[in-house]
Design a protein around this motif. Sequence first.
Motif, mmCIF file in Angstrom:
data_model
loop_
_atom_site.group_PDB
_atom_site.id
_atom_site.type_symbol
_atom_site.label_atom_id
_atom_site.label_comp_id
_atom_site.label_asym_id
_atom_site.label_seq_id
_atom_site.Cartn_x
_atom_site.Cartn_y
_atom_site.Cartn_z
ATOM 1 N N MET G 1 0.847 -1.201 0.000
ATOM 2 C CA MET G 1 0.000 0.000 0.000
ATOM 3 C C MET G 1 0.882 1.251 0.000
ATOM 4 S SD MET G 1 -2.989 1.100 2.760
ATOM 5 C CE MET G 1 -4.142 -0.228 2.478
ATOM 6 N N THR G 2 0.604 2.102 -0.964
ATOM 7 C CA THR G 2 1.265 3.402 -1.042
ATOM 8 C C THR G 2 0.236 4.475 -0.726
ATOM 9 O OG1 THR G 2 2.614 2.564 -2.840
ATOM 10 C CG2 THR G 2 2.558 4.958 -2.549
ATOM 11 N N ARG G 4 -0.909 8.545 -0.837
ATOM 12 C CA ARG G 4 -0.668 9.906 -1.329
ATOM 13 C C ARG G 4 -1.307 10.861 -0.342
ATOM 14 N NH1 ARG G 4 -0.489 10.723 -7.693
ATOM 15 N NH2 ARG G 4 0.390 12.637 -6.805
ATOM 16 N N ASP G 31 2.141 15.955 -1.451
ATOM 17 C CA ASP G 31 1.965 17.173 -2.240
ATOM 18 C C ASP G 31 1.494 18.283 -1.313
ATOM 19 O OD1 ASP G 31 2.550 16.418 -4.966
ATOM 20 O OD2 ASP G 31 0.754 15.186 -4.891
ATOM 21 N N GLU G 74 -7.438 16.077 -5.239
ATOM 22 C CA GLU G 74 -8.116 14.990 -5.971
ATOM 23 C C GLU G 74 -7.273 13.719 -6.040
ATOM 24 O OE1 GLU G 74 -9.302 16.715 -9.691
ATOM 25 O OE2 GLU G 74 -10.761 18.019 -8.713
ATOM 26 N N ASP G 77 -5.001 10.287 -1.095
ATOM 27 C CA ASP G 77 -5.759 9.360 -0.254
ATOM 28 C C ASP G 77 -6.115 10.053 1.063
ATOM 29 O OD1 ASP G 77 -5.409 7.037 -1.986
ATOM 30 O OD2 ASP G 77 -3.296 7.176 -1.405
ATOM 31 N N GLY G 103 -14.658 12.546 -0.406
ATOM 32 C CA GLY G 103 -14.493 11.245 0.242
ATOM 33 C C GLY G 103 -13.078 10.935 0.681
ATOM 34 N N SER G 105 -9.839 10.723 3.187
ATOM 35 C CA SER G 105 -9.598 10.597 4.631
ATOM 36 C C SER G 105 -8.956 11.890 5.104
ATOM 37 C CB SER G 105 -8.675 9.407 4.921
ATOM 38 O OG SER G 105 -9.369 8.193 4.725
ATOM 39 N N ILE G 107 -7.367 14.394 8.039
ATOM 40 C CA ILE G 107 -6.708 14.549 9.342
ATOM 41 C C ILE G 107 -6.569 16.045 9.591
ATOM 42 C CG2 ILE G 107 -4.625 14.122 10.700
ATOM 43 C CD1 ILE G 107 -4.095 11.657 8.931
ATOM 44 N N GLU G 137 2.911 9.347 13.013
ATOM 45 C CA GLU G 137 2.578 8.067 13.660
ATOM 46 C C GLU G 137 1.325 7.440 13.047
ATOM 47 O OE1 GLU G 137 2.443 9.191 17.754
ATOM 48 O OE2 GLU G 137 4.630 9.380 17.907
ATOM 49 N N ILE G 138 0.380 8.256 12.662
ATOM 50 C CA ILE G 138 -0.801 7.712 11.975
ATOM 51 C C ILE G 138 -0.400 7.085 10.644
ATOM 52 C CG2 ILE G 138 -2.935 8.351 10.781
ATOM 53 C CD1 ILE G 138 -3.414 10.408 13.030
ATOM 54 N N TYR G 141 1.333 3.825 11.300
ATOM 55 C CA TYR G 141 0.393 2.769 11.709
ATOM 56 C C TYR G 141 -0.456 2.290 10.519
ATOM 57 C CZ TYR G 141 -3.581 0.372 13.687
ATOM 58 O OH TYR G 141 -4.551 -0.564 13.939
ATOM 59 N N VAL G 142 -0.950 3.231 9.748
ATOM 60 C CA VAL G 142 -1.809 2.843 8.619
ATOM 61 C C VAL G 142 -1.047 1.951 7.639
ATOM 62 C CG1 VAL G 142 -3.009 3.745 6.579
ATOM 63 C CG2 VAL G 142 -3.388 4.795 8.820
ATOM 64 N N GLY G 145 1.059 -0.973 10.628
ATOM 65 C CA GLY G 145 0.450 -1.550 11.823
ATOM 66 C C GLY G 145 1.254 -1.341 13.093
ATOM 67 N N LEU G 147 2.671 0.721 16.257
ATOM 68 C CA LEU G 147 2.331 1.852 17.122
ATOM 69 C C LEU G 147 3.598 2.445 17.736
ATOM 70 C CD1 LEU G 147 -0.907 0.571 18.855
ATOM 71 C CD2 LEU G 147 -0.676 2.314 17.088
#
Lengths: 149, 149, 149, 149, 149, 149, 149, 149
Positions: G1-2, G4, G31, G74, G77, G103, G105, G107, G137-138, G141-142, G145, G147
């Motif tokens: 998983m990459t 952006r 970006d 656009e 992620d 849509g 995510s 933060i 840290e998020i 983790y994403v 996994g 912490l």
Amino acid sequence: MTLRVYLSGEIHTDWREQITSGAADLDVSFDSPVTDHDASDDCGVAILGAEDNKYWHDHKGAMVNAIRTRKGIEDADIVVVRFGDQYKQWNAAFDAGMASALGKSLIILHGPQHAHPLKEVDAAALAVAEEPSQVVEILRYVLTGKLPG
Amino acid sequence: MTLRVYLSGEIHTDWREQITSGAADLDVSFDSPVTDHDASDDCGVAILGAEDNKYWHDHKGAMVNAIRTRKGIEDADIVVVRFGDQYKQWNAAFDAGMASALGKSLIILHGPQHAHPLKEVDAAALAVAEEPSQVVEILRYVLTGKLPG
Amino acid sequence: MTLRVYLSGEIHTDWREQITSGAADLDVSFDSPVTDHDASDDCGVAILGAEDNKYWHDHKGAMVNAIRTRKGIEDADIVVVRFGDQYKQWNAAFDAGMASALGKSLIILHGPQHAHPLKEVDAAALAVAEEPSQVVEILRYVLTGKLPG
Amino acid sequence: MTLRVYLSGEIHTDWREQITSGAADLDVSFDSPVTDHDASDDCGVAILGAEDNKYWHDHKGAMVNAIRTRKGIEDADIVVVRFGDQYKQWNAAFDAGMASALGKSLIILHGPQHAHPLKEVDAAALAVAEEPSQVVEILRYVLTGKLPG
Amino acid sequence: MTLRVYLSGEIHTDWREQITSGAADLDVSFDSPVTDHDASDDCGVAILGAEDNKYWHDHKGAMVNAIRTRKGIEDADIVVVRFGDQYKQWNAAFDAGMASALGKSLIILHGPQHAHPLKEVDAAALAVAEEPSQVVEILRYVLTGKLPG
Amino acid sequence: MTLRVYLSGEIHTDWREQITSGAADLDVSFDSPVTDHDASDDCGVAILGAEDNKYWHDHKGAMVNAIRTRKGIEDADIVVVRFGDQYKQWNAAFDAGMASALGKSLIILHGPQHAHPLKEVDAAALAVAEEPSQVVEILRYVLTGKLPG
Amino acid sequence: MTLRVYLSGEIHTDWREQITSGAADLDVSFDSPVTDHDASDDCGVAILGAEDNKYWHDHKGAMVNAIRTRKGIEDADIVVVRFGDQYKQWNAAFDAGMASALGKSLIILHGPQHAHPLKEVDAAALAVAEEPSQVVEILRYVLTGKLPG
Amino acid sequence: MTLRVYLSGEIHTDWREQITSGAADLDVSFDSPVTDHDASDDCGVAILGAEDNKYWHDHKGAMVNAIRTRKGIEDADIVVVRFGDQYKQWNAAFDAGMASALGKSLIILHGPQHAHPLKEVDAAALAVAEEPSQVVEILRYVLTGKLPG
């Protein structure tokens, strides 16, 4: 520009090979359904277990094949649908309808004898061709601007 | 809950009348293509001018009919597609593909003899029926929760 | 079936009136841009304040007009775009492009002298007509299945 | 950040070359329509067969060209549309309308004499430039934050 | 043409009443957030139970308010966002961003002192007004083509 | 503002009646699945013909019920999903996932004992309530701005 | 998983550098807007020509910057929006609204003093952090996994 | 053709490893949630700060996990959801609902004892399997057309 092309429809002649070999020098990637008729009919029960009822035998196979078909159509820039002389080929027309609703560029490939019953399908297409070589020429023109001859 | 239903496909039997009269007491509105075969074939040239070439004659008509077909399918909650025993009926399968890609609830209506060639179309449906009365019963159940008998 | 139709393009002849009066007995609602040329040019500065610079004068008006144009096109089932003999009419072609990308049924209305420069626009249409009366006949056929004559 | 840019519109001057050579050091890929006027006009009949009627000759070509145009616009981050001094250029305005409806960033390139008739098109743009070099400077700024001079 | 308008932003002056009363003769329906500041702050805990932590107190309220806000913005043709002189008003700018991404026609209403910090928000709008009466005039023009005076 | 609300999930208590009667004075329309457990389980075979295999018996029923479920969720502004103390209730969580992906405002209704296993579902919601009366209060607040008490 | 990630908002502290250097070992691409304040304010006139009126000076710059901002949001992620202690920062809240409607995510990064005025923005977020290191840290983790600590 | 597959659901057996090792020779990339139960439960508070209230402790974690889950599902061509014998597993059914609404090809994996309560979930799937090896065989068939044995 790279084109992704999905080749849908008739599986009993070598039209796919004519297109992929004719376009071998072009920046095109091709996808297609599983063209092994027996594997395509039996994939559901071969993997997920036998069914007594022929309807559900067929259904399980059609669902598994849909995983590939949908992926191929959704990823495509161009969907080519070939109608031959045998069988009902309702799945080919169904794929054309899906491709049209998804906004894909549609090329329909059929002999002149099918022009009248395919008029609604042809009306959704950007090109209607009779020969696989014409599809190759369209791909070549779209990518390079070169015309045949 | 009000349902909008589009009745696509075969135009040579009275299946549409069976459904609309059977559902007359339900909160359903029905749309369908123009079912006058001659008008449907000739509408393009009758309105927009004659064509020497039969292909373009057909094409102009198919395009004008698409105005109605697309509106009917796009507005529908449920698209019912009937396959009969005659003709190629590729436009019916094309409508089913469009409806499926647009996320419509699809009901396919055909005799058992067509189950195998329609397996990919049936696999996209939420119900596969043999008789128009079954479509009426589905509409009644969906709207009222009542089952037949 | 009720049709919503947006009438875009040329504002110097009575083609809109011909269509709306010809279709007065049909279940159609029509929208169109503001067709008062001066009001359309000056609406931005008249409401939001004068600009010294002609470019921004025009820009403010075009933005206010876009509120109506976008609403009309987005709500429409059918977008009719008329090209006349005068002016650049780039806004008409722009509306046609928007309508096409939004999946609207497009009818283009123009004289034969414009067929060549409009070929890309016509290619996105479901009907190409020369006379407003033909648009009325299309609407009548789509809604009722009746052909002229 | 990589930008995909589609260069639509006028095909009789070297504005595309000015932009692509000016942006040669930037992370940009460019697409454009076929700019060979004769090939573009004749591609339909050259590949798919001759038509007696000039309208259908043009139509078949416009449809084949649409395969490339749609792919180019749909894949683009930025669509640049150039209006020159000759011809109707309705296809350029049509492309701008499509790009706008698809949410593309639009840059319009034209001389000051066209500002008034292009006001609706300009109003949909994020930049309106007179010179190809300004388009290069926009691309450079968007990618690197560097301003000219 | 009927317009649905959502009135977002500042809740401490009577600008909404000025617009709704000024537009009382027009075919417009208005929605807005709950403008009772205390109810808006406390709705979450009042309905769903108290929270010790102020952050979650606020969070529960903001979530409940979002049910109304999203419905209002999603249903609107036009979103008007008013920035006043007090408070951070980040929720107003957030609503403007949502409306813009959803393709709504955006009208921004603020005094000239806020022009610079609102330049990105204004750049997404089709009109930037200073007075509620100008919004009424825009609605009147869009619906009737009539200009003030 | 009119709200359309879909009431999904548990069918063995009167929570739907509590909400619909509590909200009887509000501008809300409610839809829900068929809550007659036996009819819901048997609708497929009762209408479309018996199946020997229990899996296909269930499958046909689930597909017919999906016609109503999808329509209800797609038309809703707000989807309320109730989790009770019995059964697996995976269909309730499935509906919540669909509603979330479709951008619906989600209200989850469950007792505190289910908070941990429902944490991912609750995290997608705009409100998490324990009692049907709280859902009524949310609807009242969203429509009128009035808080309880 | 990459992943952006687009880093929006405050441009006067080194929070972006803290995040990009902290996440240097992760499969993330970042970006951000142009963070040179003067270039950002003047890009429109520097490239496209001077404006007498400050409003249009700002407007042209905001439009050019929107090319980069929209592309960044656009393609992302995850959109991180930082609110600092100075300035109105309405563009940051506008970006958050856009990201939410698309849509993404979201933060949000801000000090506790801004929690109340940002409650609607925070309510649309999947995480609300106070320190750039928490964003790192998020991301860690994403992607892995793992912490902290 | 390359397939992206998201493996959702049960985290207490090695079914993911069975699938990824069985498909090691195929052109497939796999994503999955964080399967470390403790990390998954505590990620929110470990990164963003402790909560006194268990509900908000869980909530913060569920939100952070959603960043990964949504990305995995949205990027996937195929979503496999495994239901085991323990726990409520409502998050698994929620993921299936999201995947279905997003148009993903869904494969459900469960023992026969769960067939009845999963009938609505299975009805949205293109394949229902009992063993991880069957999922591998589906992937192999979809990519290569080869059936087992």
